[in-house]
Design an enzyme around this catalytic site. Structure first.
Site, short mmCIF file in Angstrom:
data_model
loop_
_atom_site.label_atom_id
_atom_site.label_comp_id
_atom_site.label_asym_id
_atom_site.label_seq_id
_atom_site.Cartn_x
_atom_site.Cartn_y
_atom_site.Cartn_z
N ASN A 1 0.85 -1.19 0.00
CA ASN A 1 0.00 0.00 0.00
C ASN A 1 0.90 1.25 0.00
OD1 ASN A 1 -1.49 2.23 0.96
ND2 ASN A 1 -3.07 0.86 1.74
N ASP B 1 -0.09 4.46 -0.13
CA ASP B 1 -0.79 5.69 0.28
C ASP B 1 0.11 6.66 1.05
OD1 ASP B 1 -3.23 4.84 -0.71
OD2 ASP B 1 -3.85 3.96 1.20
N HIS B 2 0.94 6.10 1.94
CA HIS B 2 1.65 7.01 2.85
C HIS B 2 2.87 7.66 2.22
CE1 HIS B 2 -1.35 6.45 5.75
NE2 HIS B 2 -1.24 5.14 5.67
N ARG C 1 3.99 18.69 2.22
CA ARG C 1 4.62 19.85 1.61
C ARG C 1 3.92 20.35 0.36
NH1 ARG C 1 10.06 21.36 2.77
NH2 ARG C 1 9.86 21.80 4.97
N HIS D 1 -5.63 3.67 -1.59
CA HIS D 1 -6.96 4.04 -1.08
C HIS D 1 -7.25 5.48 -1.51
CE1 HIS D 1 -9.67 4.43 2.78
NE2 HIS D 1 -10.34 4.63 1.67
N ARG E 1 -9.34 8.19 -0.92
CA ARG E 1 -10.32 8.55 0.11
C ARG E 1 -11.22 9.66 -0.39
NH1 ARG E 1 -9.20 6.92 5.57
NH2 ARG E 1 -10.82 8.43 6.01
N ARG F 1 -7.06 12.54 1.31
CA ARG F 1 -6.02 12.79 2.33
C ARG F 1 -4.65 12.29 1.89
NH1 ARG F 1 -7.54 9.62 7.66
NH2 ARG F 1 -9.37 10.96 7.45
N HIS F 2 -4.60 11.17 1.17
CA HIS F 2 -3.29 10.73 0.67
C HIS F 2 -3.27 10.67 -0.85
CE1 HIS F 2 -5.32 7.09 2.16
NE2 HIS F 2 -4.93 7.32 3.38
N GLU G 1 -8.65 0.55 -2.92
CA GLU G 1 -9.51 0.60 -1.73
C GLU G 1 -10.45 1.79 -1.88
OE1 GLU G 1 -6.26 -1.25 1.41
OE2 GLU G 1 -6.84 0.85 1.58
N THR H 1 -18.24 -1.61 11.80
CA THR H 1 -18.56 -2.33 13.02
C THR H 1 -17.71 -1.75 14.16
OG1 THR H 1 -16.81 -3.91 12.58
CG2 THR H 1 -18.99 -4.46 11.73
N THR H 2 -17.99 -2.17 15.38
CA THR H 2 -17.20 -1.66 16.52
C THR H 2 -15.72 -2.01 16.37
OG1 THR H 2 -17.92 -3.62 17.69
CG2 THR H 2 -19.00 -1.57 18.27
N GLU I 1 -11.16 -9.26 3.09
CA GLU I 1 -9.88 -8.96 3.74
C GLU I 1 -10.17 -8.81 5.23
OE1 GLU I 1 -7.17 -6.33 1.80
OE2 GLU I 1 -6.49 -5.47 3.70
N HIS J 1 -3.68 -4.63 7.82
CA HIS J 1 -3.76 -3.44 8.68
C HIS J 1 -2.83 -3.60 9.88
CE1 HIS J 1 -5.15 0.22 10.58
NE2 HIS J 1 -5.69 0.51 9.42
N GLY J 2 -1.86 -2.71 9.94
CA GLY J 2 -0.96 -2.65 11.10
C GLY J 2 0.09 -3.74 11.13
N GLY K 1 1.14 -1.47 4.37
CA GLY K 1 1.56 -0.16 3.92
C GLY K 1 2.35 0.65 4.91
N HIS K 2 1.67 1.14 5.93
CA HIS K 2 2.25 2.17 6.79
C HIS K 2 3.61 1.79 7.37
CE1 HIS K 2 2.74 4.60 10.49
NE2 HIS K 2 2.25 5.55 9.71
N1 PXP Z 1 -5.93 -3.20 4.13
C1 PXP Z 1 -6.86 -2.23 4.16
C2 PXP Z 1 -8.24 -2.54 3.72
C3 PXP Z 1 -6.53 -0.93 4.58
O1 PXP Z 1 -7.46 0.03 4.59
C4 PXP Z 1 -5.19 -0.66 4.96
C5 PXP Z 1 -4.81 0.71 5.39
O2 PXP Z 1 -5.00 1.61 4.36
C6 PXP Z 1 -4.26 -1.70 4.88
C7 PXP Z 1 -4.66 -2.96 4.49
C8 PXP Z 1 -2.81 -1.49 5.21
O3 PXP Z 1 -2.67 -1.13 6.55
P1 PXP Z 1 -1.28 -0.56 7.05
O4 PXP Z 1 -1.04 0.71 6.31
O5 PXP Z 1 -1.50 -0.38 8.51
O6 PXP Z 1 -0.26 -1.61 6.73
#
Ligand code: PXP
Length: 244
Positions: A10, A12-13, A21, A46, A48, A52-53, A73, A103-104, A154, A194-195, A216-217
């Site tokens: 990913n 995005d970041h 900048r 993604h 958005r 944002r990115h 995404e 969801t929560t 996913e 994610h994460g 990604g991040h």
């Molecule tokens: N999968 C989905 C559906 C996401 O929205 C994200 C974050 O944009 C990721 C994976 C990747 O998460 P991370 O950037 O924390 O690795």
């Protein structure tokens, strides 16, 4: 040894850093091309609603430049549906952006949003785009995803990634295991993300039902220290080691 576990990177970041900048540097397309060289199997981005990115121009440039499959995404909105149908990425992963859509646990509320999601999924699929739904590892949500006819889900690994106490990590892993098994039994192709980091990817990559991880991040952050290519190569190696 189970089948190859795909790594979607990913980017995005990279755009987040550029946007701090304005201007053109660092360029997410350059990151996508480097990711391909470093062993990524796909590029995830993604777009958005608030841009944002990545931006519409980034998406145009990505579609025109990369040879890897693009996983877009997107929120389940008419605007994003129109953009997806115009660009026809390989895959579209529907993610929640507003409170009411999730969801929560932070995944898409596939059960509660059935009537919003059904026509969007149908239009994407009719255009040949492989649809995935980003959901919590929750059996009820998996069944809702299957009922919606999405071929892929996913699993949201955020709660696992953010858990600190050993017991919480174990409980989140157990939920992910059950969900991966149940989703596979429903005939869904299972992805996760994610994460994820070098330190926590192992137990996820080891789950034989999973076909793809999206990360990604952490990789973009690690690139500050080691460069993006080596960070991706090390993630690839950690995934392969967990599968071996
Ligand atoms: N999968 C989905 C559906 C996401 O929205 C994200 C974050 O944009 C990721 C994976 C990747 O998460 P991370 O950037 O924390 O690795």
């Amino acid at each position: 040894m189970s089948h190859h576990l795909r790594l979607g990177v990913n980017i995005d970041h990279v755009a987040t850093i550029r946007n701090a900048r304005g201007g053109l540097h660092p360029d997410p397309v350059r990151a996508a091309l480097l990711a391909a060289e470093a062993g990524a199997d796909g590029i995830t981005a993604h777009l958005r609603e608030d841009r944002r990115h990545i931006t519409d121009a980034d998406l145009d440039a990505l579609i025109g430049s990369i040879s890897l499959p693009l996983n877009l995404e997107m929120a389940a909105t008419d605007e994003m549906l129109g953009i997806a149908l115009k660009h026809r990425p390989h895959a579209a992963c529907i993610v929640p952006e507003r409170r009411a859509e999730r969801t929560t646990e932070g995944g898409l509320d596939a059960a509660g949003q059935h009537n919003t999601l059904a026509p969007i999924i149908a239009r994407l699929q009719d255009a040949g785009i492989r649809v995935s739904l980003f959901i919590a590892p929750d059996l009820h949500q998996l069944e809702a995803a299957a009922k919606l006819g999405a071929p892929v889900v996913e699993l949201h690994t955020g709660p696992y990634s953010h858990a600190l106490a050993d017991a919480d990590v174990a409980a989140e892993l157990a939920r992910l295991h059950r969900a991966a098994e149940h989703g596979a039994s429903l005939g869904l192709e299972m992805h996760a993300g994610h994460g994820l980091t070098f330190d926590n990817v192992g137990p996820i990559a080891a789950m034989p039902q999973l076909a793809e991880l999206n990360i990604g991040h952490f990789l973009i952050g690690e690139a500050v220290f080691t460069g993006l290519g080596p960070a991706i190569a090390r993630m690839r190696a950690a995934m392969d080691a967990a599968r071996a």
